[in-house]
Design a protein around this motif. Structure first.
Motif, short mmCIF file in Angstrom:
data_model
loop_
_atom_site.label_atom_id
_atom_site.label_comp_id
_atom_site.label_asym_id
_atom_site.label_seq_id
_atom_site.Cartn_x
_atom_site.Cartn_y
_atom_site.Cartn_z
N THR A 1 0.82 -1.21 0.00
CA THR A 1 0.00 0.00 0.00
C THR A 1 0.86 1.26 0.00
O THR A 1 0.33 2.37 -0.04
N SER A 2 2.19 1.08 -0.02
CA SER A 2 3.08 2.24 0.07
C SER A 2 2.92 3.28 -1.06
O SER A 2 3.15 4.46 -0.79
N PRO A 3 2.56 2.89 -2.30
CA PRO A 3 2.37 3.95 -3.29
C PRO A 3 1.31 4.97 -2.87
O PRO A 3 1.32 6.11 -3.32
N GLY A 4 0.42 4.55 -1.97
CA GLY A 4 -0.57 5.49 -1.45
C GLY A 4 0.08 6.67 -0.73
O GLY A 4 -0.43 7.79 -0.76
N GLN A 5 1.26 6.42 -0.12
CA GLN A 5 2.01 7.52 0.51
C GLN A 5 2.24 8.65 -0.48
O GLN A 5 2.08 9.83 -0.18
N MET A 6 2.69 8.22 -1.68
CA MET A 6 3.04 9.20 -2.71
C MET A 6 1.78 9.96 -3.13
O MET A 6 1.80 11.18 -3.29
N ARG A 7 0.68 9.24 -3.28
CA ARG A 7 -0.56 9.90 -3.70
C ARG A 7 -1.02 10.90 -2.64
O ARG A 7 -1.50 11.98 -2.98
N VAL A 8 -0.89 10.54 -1.38
CA VAL A 8 -1.32 11.47 -0.32
C VAL A 8 -0.41 12.69 -0.31
O VAL A 8 -0.89 13.84 -0.26
N MET A 9 0.90 12.48 -0.38
CA MET A 9 1.82 13.62 -0.32
C MET A 9 1.60 14.58 -1.48
O MET A 9 1.76 15.77 -1.34
N ARG A 10 1.21 14.00 -2.63
CA ARG A 10 1.03 14.87 -3.80
C ARG A 10 -0.31 15.58 -3.79
O ARG A 10 -0.52 16.48 -4.58
N GLN A 11 -1.25 15.15 -2.94
CA GLN A 11 -2.56 15.82 -2.96
C GLN A 11 -2.82 16.66 -1.72
O GLN A 11 -3.83 17.33 -1.64
N THR A 12 -1.93 16.61 -0.73
CA THR A 12 -2.19 17.41 0.46
C THR A 12 -0.86 17.91 1.01
O THR A 12 0.20 17.43 0.64
N ARG A 13 -0.90 18.88 1.91
CA ARG A 13 0.31 19.44 2.49
C ARG A 13 0.41 19.02 3.95
O ARG A 13 -0.60 18.72 4.58
N PRO A 14 1.62 19.00 4.49
CA PRO A 14 1.74 18.72 5.92
C PRO A 14 0.99 19.77 6.73
O PRO A 14 0.88 20.91 6.26
N PRO A 15 0.49 19.49 7.93
CA PRO A 15 0.65 18.19 8.61
C PRO A 15 -0.18 17.09 7.96
O PRO A 15 -1.34 17.29 7.62
N ILE A 16 0.44 15.93 7.82
CA ILE A 16 -0.23 14.77 7.22
C ILE A 16 -0.31 13.66 8.28
O ILE A 16 0.69 13.35 8.93
N ARG A 17 -1.51 13.12 8.44
CA ARG A 17 -1.67 11.87 9.20
C ARG A 17 -2.64 11.03 8.40
O ARG A 17 -3.84 11.25 8.45
N ALA A 18 -2.12 10.12 7.64
CA ALA A 18 -2.96 9.39 6.69
C ALA A 18 -2.87 7.90 6.92
O ALA A 18 -1.84 7.38 7.35
N LEU A 19 -3.97 7.23 6.62
CA LEU A 19 -4.05 5.78 6.73
C LEU A 19 -4.58 5.26 5.39
O LEU A 19 -5.55 5.81 4.87
N LEU A 20 -3.92 4.23 4.84
CA LEU A 20 -4.31 3.73 3.52
C LEU A 20 -4.47 2.21 3.58
O LEU A 20 -3.48 1.49 3.51
N PRO A 21 -5.68 1.74 3.71
CA PRO A 21 -5.90 0.30 3.70
C PRO A 21 -6.10 -0.22 2.28
O PRO A 21 -6.52 0.54 1.41
N GLY A 22 -5.81 -1.49 2.05
CA GLY A 22 -6.12 -2.02 0.73
C GLY A 22 -5.58 -3.40 0.44
O GLY A 22 -4.74 -3.93 1.16
N ARG A 23 -6.07 -3.91 -0.69
CA ARG A 23 -5.68 -5.24 -1.14
C ARG A 23 -4.37 -5.15 -1.92
O ARG A 23 -4.22 -4.23 -2.72
N CYS A 24 -3.46 -6.07 -1.69
CA CYS A 24 -2.18 -6.08 -2.39
C CYS A 24 -1.95 -7.45 -3.02
O CYS A 24 -2.64 -8.41 -2.69
N PHE A 25 -0.99 -7.49 -3.94
CA PHE A 25 -0.79 -8.69 -4.75
C PHE A 25 0.71 -9.01 -4.85
O PHE A 25 1.51 -8.09 -5.03
N ARG A 26 1.06 -10.26 -4.72
CA ARG A 26 2.44 -10.66 -4.99
C ARG A 26 2.45 -12.03 -5.65
O ARG A 26 1.57 -12.84 -5.40
#
Ligand SMILES: [Zn+2]
Lengths: 821, 351
Positions: free
Chosen positions: B183-208
């Motif tokens: 779910t780490s790419p969600g970090q990038m999406r959050v940082m690019r759409q909002t400014r600090p202070p950031i406290r974000a949680l990103l749940p989701g399905r992942c695949f390997r």
């Protein structure tokens, strides 16, 4: 990386128990995943001496031996089938009652009429070597009568070395980490080569066509080598470390790889045409039979070691069969090279050949190891296989580069970690991992995010800054933060106290899952079970939904784990059906399932993901009981459930409309389109599945109700703020109305006309009876509705009758309905 | 007709009426008696009173008084009888309605919520108390967001940590589509759409691309957390993770903070709790170490901040990622990850 402690102790003193050492390494970032005790599964296996080996009186292929198993007079008679034994040898003896690996118990037995008081063991039986043919012959000095576990037992740590620490993929590398943890000193092996005779350069020439892909190549030349097995203790070490002993020369290169972390390759010098090695790209059409005896077509981006006649080896990845060191080899070329990590990684992936060697090359190699590795290999081969090492080396880049200098600000350590560490302490901590420090000067460049992302220090900040001088093996340390991590790691993460953040809060943001969770709670409250099924399903699943295997909108995985999980689902139905079937196999036939999950498809070449609610009801929907008959799930159950759900969620009224069903998927006469009245949006479909679909998936159920709902459309129709409709003071009035309509008129249309014609006083309309049969026509039905009328005041009879009459007229004019008399 | 005969008639009427009321065995008979004797239209008493006109005027009040007395007496008797009959009827009804109270109630379908989703919610609730808000990000990602922006360039050895499932589609400017491996790419999406202070949680399905066994699946679920501000430190990470572990696994449970490795954090952290099976004594579940790793974390790598459009000289922060499957397994004592996607009714009905 498997680390035999007996081997590790050659390079560093360890006073800790294996468990304590494992914990120290783990807390330093070298996670110990397991501790294996070799010899723990030997019981009553001792070192014996063969006194006599004589033919068995009754069997040609067996010998009868007499073995002394202690310093006193204890002598056993043991029958043995191996042929490599002779009097005077020391061998492992399993005494009667002994236990060997695999829970194998050894007893006093009679073999072909002769009593055998135990067993002589092969290396394979002890899981010490791979030799299952002969008895394991121990070195002559092995103490007689000793427990074998005391002599050859060992503790092996399984260390998970992270990808950034290629330098620790070696015993010396891990010895450095142990030293950092305990303060002990690292002892390097004495690497010195006795050279003699002519110059290596007179036998060997190395030509590197692209130095970027092979920055350094060190070659040595030897002759007079006698190929044979390695000394036993070397074989045991390699086995304990997880490598198969092969021959003294090959074992020497593996030993050096494990000891120094430097992969080495040896060639049979006789197979190197003209003694000239060329490091170059493969040419179109070239092929090579590799050591695993596979003939490989080489692609032109493959880096080769070749001679003038053609390819000899895939550089850094695998040698060639033709130049392999084997029994007849007497002269060898030792290759100790450094290759471009990316090139090695790509080549290994292309040919599906990832070896211990290529894994180390991929992580980068310390420059000086090329020479050290060549020297150490020559030294060990000379010791184990004899022969002469030619003078000097062939070296394409003998000049060692200077150590990397990384300026950093010690103040950033406290800022990032949240705990104060003085600059002095930081210097001391870094010194423990071999990183020296000195003062920075104005203009020194601090690498911030990457080594090219530089910030110049001014005079003031330089006064408080330091420069780290990074030893060559620490290729992972390039920026300021790398040093902060190193300080934290060596100091111990446990010294960082937990604190609750006091910094400012982000603004309010509605939880995107809130509405979803409401739906889930409602459905579970109505008795449905929530399921989570695979997002990856198979072409067969999609095929049953009428989607071709090559449908361009389907998102397919290029490298699926299996065909049945190779496509991203475009519907939740296949997953729900799978759950139905699995539960039917467990004789659980009554299922009421829902799932909220994403479905995927390509639209204009871009992936589109949408969140969907899927419902599947099969078997009994109303459970049977002692005074209640069970009733199976039908279309009306799922339509009613959804109307209730949509209403409770706040999205208003849901209507079912007639629609064309999806052939062989949806029941042709029992499938409706669902539409939200408030927004007019289509939100999904509901009805029953086509019995052919149920049969196709081998479901036992012949009827199943289903629904699929677009969650975004549903939740999008929920108003952000609900407004109360004022309550009337006077009670509502109810009027019943029964109309007869032809079968071509759907009830939904009748209700729509009633709602339209009754006007704003109509609060509710409910179909409470439906009748077919005499005296009605064959294709007619009577629909009885209860209308609930309400205004802010008492309605007069005249007003009520006018509304009802208006409804009747409209039904007659628009739908040909008549009042049922 | 005279006073005496009318009086006698009334007395007789009274007697007959009281007898009829007393004889009434049910409400119907009682109502018939009521109609017959004191009914306003055809009742016997009414008939008697109709004849009063034939009496001398001076006798009429006297007869009226007697007649009223008779009416009251009869009506009183009727009321009493009615109450009595009602009481009897109720007794009969209650006796008839006796049931075996130990019979089971009419069954309702039980219904259940899936433990993976509920565990995700519980995690979001806990971090929600600390101001973390939920974001969502897609399951189909690009190589650039899933890897490159997170400091994992193509051909980096760290890519071995993630066996990736790629989408069969043409690359777009060399950027491949893939199924997100974390779910780490969600970090990038959050940082690019909002400014600090950031406290974000990103749940989701992942695949390997992994073989399925009791502890691995090719589909699994993660929650990513991200906090970025001017003074967010590793001590804050530790403090918050301790709160989380105590909320989920009990207040007294010891935790451990040790070095880990992720390309997108530095320093990187592995966060352990004391084994929930053996409480630290050592058992097969914890590899005899007494500890279980529940998540990976670390301070956001300065390259990642830069890629997210945040100046690492001003801001710093931490990220963490945890496997929901693993947390749910520890929390509920589930020993096989395959149960989650099998949806066996015997499994579901325990939640
Ligand atoms: Zn445990």
């Amino acid at each position: 990386m498997r680390v035999p402690l007996s081997w590790l102790r050659e390079y560093v003193d360890v006073d800790l128990s294996p468990e304590a050492l494992a914990e120290r390494l783990t807390l330093l970032g070298m996670e110990v995943k397991g501790i294996e005790r070799r010899g723990d599964d030997w019981r009553d296996v001792v070192v014996g001496e063969l006194l006599a080996v004589e033919p068995h009186p009754n069997a040609d292929r067996l010998s009868l031996t007499r073995v002394r198993v202690d310093g006193g007079g204890g002598v056993l008679s043991i029958v043995c089938g191996a042929t490599n034994i002779a009097p005077g040898q020391r061998v492992p003896v399993a005494l009667p009652g002994a236990m060997l690996p695999g829970e194998r118990r050894i007893e006093r037995t009679t073999k072909m009429g002769v009593v055998s008081e135990g067993m002589l063991c092969s290396g394979d039986e002890l899981r010490l070597t791979t030799d299952a043919e002969g008895i394991l012959i121990l070195p002559a000095g092995t103490p007689l009568g000793a427990r074998l576990a005391d002599v050859y037992g060992d503790v092996v740590l399984d260390v998970d070395v992270k990808p950034n620490r290629g330098d620790a993929l070696s015993l010396l590398g891990l010895a450095r980490e142990v030293a950092a943890a305990t303060g002990a000193m690292v002892r390097w092996p004495a690497i010195d080569v006795a050279e003699s005779g002519d110059e290596a350069a007179s036998h060997l020439v190395v030509e590197v066509e692209d130095p970027a892909l092979c920055p350094r190549f060190v070659g040595r030349w030897m002759d007079g080598v006698a190929i044979g097995p390695s000394p036993l203790d070397v074989q045991l070490r390699l086995m304990a470390a997880g490598m198969r002993p092969i021959s003294n020369v090959v074992d020497a290169s593996n030993y050096v790889m494990l000891e120094l972390g430097k992969p080495i390759h040896t060639f049979d010098a006789a197979a190197v045409a003209g003694g000239r090695l060329i490091v170059r790209h493969a040419r179109a059409g070239e092929r090579l039979e590799t050591l695993d005896h596979v003939v490989r077509e080489l692609t032109t981006d493959t880096l080769l070691i070749a001679d003038r006649t053609g390819p000899l080896a895939i550089a850094g990845v695998m040698g060639g069969a033709a130049s392999e060191v084997g029994e007849g080899t007497t002269a060898i070329v030792i290759e100790s090279a450094i290759f471009d990590p990316v090139s090695i990684r790509r080549t290994g992936q292309r040919y599906g050949l990832r070896s211990e060697a290529s894994l180390r090359f991929e992580k980068g190699q310390e420059h000086r190891l090329a020479r050290l590795g060549a020297d150490r290999t020559a030294q060990l081969i000379a010791a184990w296989a004899g022969g002469r090492v030619a003078r000097g080396v062939v070296d394409t880049d003998p000049v060692e580069p200077p150590p990397r200098r990384v300026p950093f600000r010690p103040s950033r350590v406290g800022r990032l970690l949240g705990v104060d560490v003085t600059a002095d302490e930081q210097q001391a901590l870094l010194a423990r991992v071999g990183i020296a420090t000195e003062g920075a000067v104005a203009g020194d460049l601090v690498p911030i995010a990457r080594s090219s992302d530089l910030m110049a220090l001014d005079a003031v900040s330089a006064a408080a800054a330091l420069v780290a001088i990074v030893p060559g093996h620490r290729r992972d340390i390039a920026i300021e933060t790398d040093l902060i991590e190193e300080v934290a790691r060596v100091r111990g993460y446990e010294t960082i106290p937990g604190e609750r953040p006091a910094s400012s809060m982000p603004g309010y943001r509605p939880d995107p899952r809130r509405g979803l969770d409401d739906l889930r709670e409602l459905l579970a409250g109505r008795g449905l079970d929530e399921v989570v099924t695979h997002a990856l399903i198979g072409p067969e699943d999609h095929g049953r939904l009428g989607l071709a295997a090559d449908d361009p909108a389907t998102i397919r995985v290029a490298n699926p784990v299996s065909l049945e999980h190779s496509q991203l689902r475009r519907s939740l139905l296949p997953g729900l059906l799978r759950v139905l079937i699995e539960n039917e196999h467990q004789r659980r036939h009554d299922v009421a399932l829902f799932e909220v999950g994403s479905i995927h498809r390509f639209r204009d070449g871009a992936p589109v993901e949408s969140l969907v609610l899927g419902i599947l009801l099969a078997g009994d929907w109303v459970p049977g009981a002692w005074d209640q008959a069970a009733r199976g799930a039908e279309m009306a159950d799922v339509v009613g459930l959804l109307a209730w759900l949509v209403d409770r969620a706040g999205a208003g009224r849901l209507v079912a409309e007639t629609t064309a069903s999806l052939p062989t998927v949806e029941h042709p006469g029992r499938t409706a389109l669902l539409r939200l009245v408030s927004s007019g949006a289509e939100v999904g479909r509901a009805g029953e599945l086509d019995p052919r679909l149920l049969a196709a998936v081998d479901a036992r159920a012949s009827r199943a109700a289903f629904a699929t709902v677009d969650v975004a459309a549903l939740l999008g129709a929920v108003p952000a703020v609900r407004r109360l409709v004022p309550l009337a003071r006077v009670p509502a009035v109810e009027r019943d109305l029964a109309v007869v309509v032809g079968d071509d008129v759907p009830a939904g249309a009748v209700e729509a006309v009633i709602r339209d014609a009754a006007g704003p006083m109509l609060r509710d309309v409910r179909l409470f009876d439906r009748y077919r049969g005499a005296p009605l026509g064959a294709e007619e039905s009577s629909l009885a509705y209860r209308l609930r009328l309400q205004a802010g005041r008492t309605l007069t009879d005249a007003e009520i009758e006018a509304i009802v009459a208006g409804v009747v007229t409209a039904l007659g004019e628009r739908l040909g309905a008549r009042l049922r008399s | 007709m005279d006073l005496a005969s009318v009086s006698a008639d009334l007395a007789a009427l009274r007697q007959r009426a009281l007898a009829a009321v007393a004889d009434a065995d049910d409400l119907k008979e009682l109502e018939a008696a009521e109609t017959a004797f004191v009914g306003r239209k055809q009742g016997a008493l009414t008939a008697v009173l109709r004849g009063i006109g034939a009496l001398p005027a001076e006798d009429r009040p006297r007869v009226g008084a007697i007649a009223n007395e008779v009416r009251e007496a009869v009506e009183e008797a009727i009321a009493e009888r009615r109450a009595r009959l009602a009481a009897i009827a109720l007794e009969v009804r209650l006796a008839a309605e006796r049931v075996d109270v130990t019979l089971p109630g009419r069954p309702l379908r039980r219904g259940s919520l899936h433990p993976l989703v509920e565990t995700t919610r519980e995690i979001a609730r806990i971090f929600g108390q600390f101001g973390f808000v939920v974001y969502e990000s897609p399951e189909v990602e690009t190589d650039s967001l899933n890897f490159q922006a997170l400091n994992i360039p193509a051909d980096h050895p760290a890519r071995d940590l993630w066996d990736t499932l790629y989408v069969d589609a043409p690359t777009n400017d060399g950027d491949r589509l893939l199924l997100r491996t974390h779910t780490s790419p969600g970090q990038m999406r959050v940082m690019r759409q909002t400014r600090p202070p950031i406290r974000a949680l990103l749940p989701g399905r992942c695949f390997r691309h992994e073989a399925v066994d009791a502890s691995h699946g090719f589909e699994f679920f993660q929650v990513e957390g991200l906090m970025v501000d001017e003074g967010t430190t590793m001590a804050h990470l530790r403090g918050l993770l301790d709160e989380f572990a105590h909320a989920l696994f009990g207040a007294g449970r010891p935790t451990r903070f040790r070095p880990g490795y992720y390309p997108f954090t530095e320093p990187s952290v592995a966060f352990d709790i004391q084994c929930v099976v053996c409480d630290g004594g050592g058992c097969p579940a914890c590899g005899r170490s007494g500890w279980m790793t529940i998540l990976g974390a670390g301070m956001v790598h300065p390259v990642v901040l830069r890629n997210g459009g945040i100046d690492p000289e001003v801001y710093q922060g931490f990220a963490f990622g945890m496997g929901i499957d693993r947390i749910a397994m520890l929390r509920y004592g589930i020993n096989d990850i395959r149960y989650f996607l099998e949806n066996d009714a015997r499994f579901l009905e325990q939640f």
